[in-house]
Design an enzyme around this catalytic site. Structure first.
Site: not given
Length: 112
Positions: A41, A59
């Site tokens: 990320r 997520n």
């Protein structure tokens, strides 16, 4: 008899040779593989920021990472290429993606 257009979504009915690379689009992608707990990320956010994109990388409970990115077509395309490339953290197995109209809901790029 005329054939239906080949391109769907944001490019429907347009000549692909004349796409406006500055048109602002929204990329929605789900990245599958070993992409949680490996800096994926963060990497995505930094790459998107360098491209001038706004959006998010989060997520999902199923182990995937959801990516939303808005910006010029050329930059969104470059991010999608990077997500599918071999230089990401972890191991990307597959990226499900589609383009749509930008909503303008993001300022900057966030992770969550």
């Amino acid at each position: 008899m005329s054939l239906p257009p080949i391109h769907q979504g944001a490019t429907a009915g347009r000549d692909p040779e004349r796409l406006d690379l500055e048109e602002v689009l929204r990329l929605t992608a789900v990245v599958h593989g070993s992409v949680q707990g490996v800096g994926f990320r963060w990497w995505t956010a930094r790459h998107a920021e360098r491209l001038g994109l706004h959006g998010s990388a989060v997520n999902n409970t199923d182990g995937t990472v959801g990516v939303i990115a808005e910006g010029p077509r050329h930059a969104v395309r470059d991010l999608l290429k990077a997500l599918n490339g071999g230089g990401t953290p972890g191991a990307v197995m597959k990226v499900d993606s589609h383009y749509g109209p930008a909503t303008g809901e993001f300022r900057g790029f966030v992770t969550g």
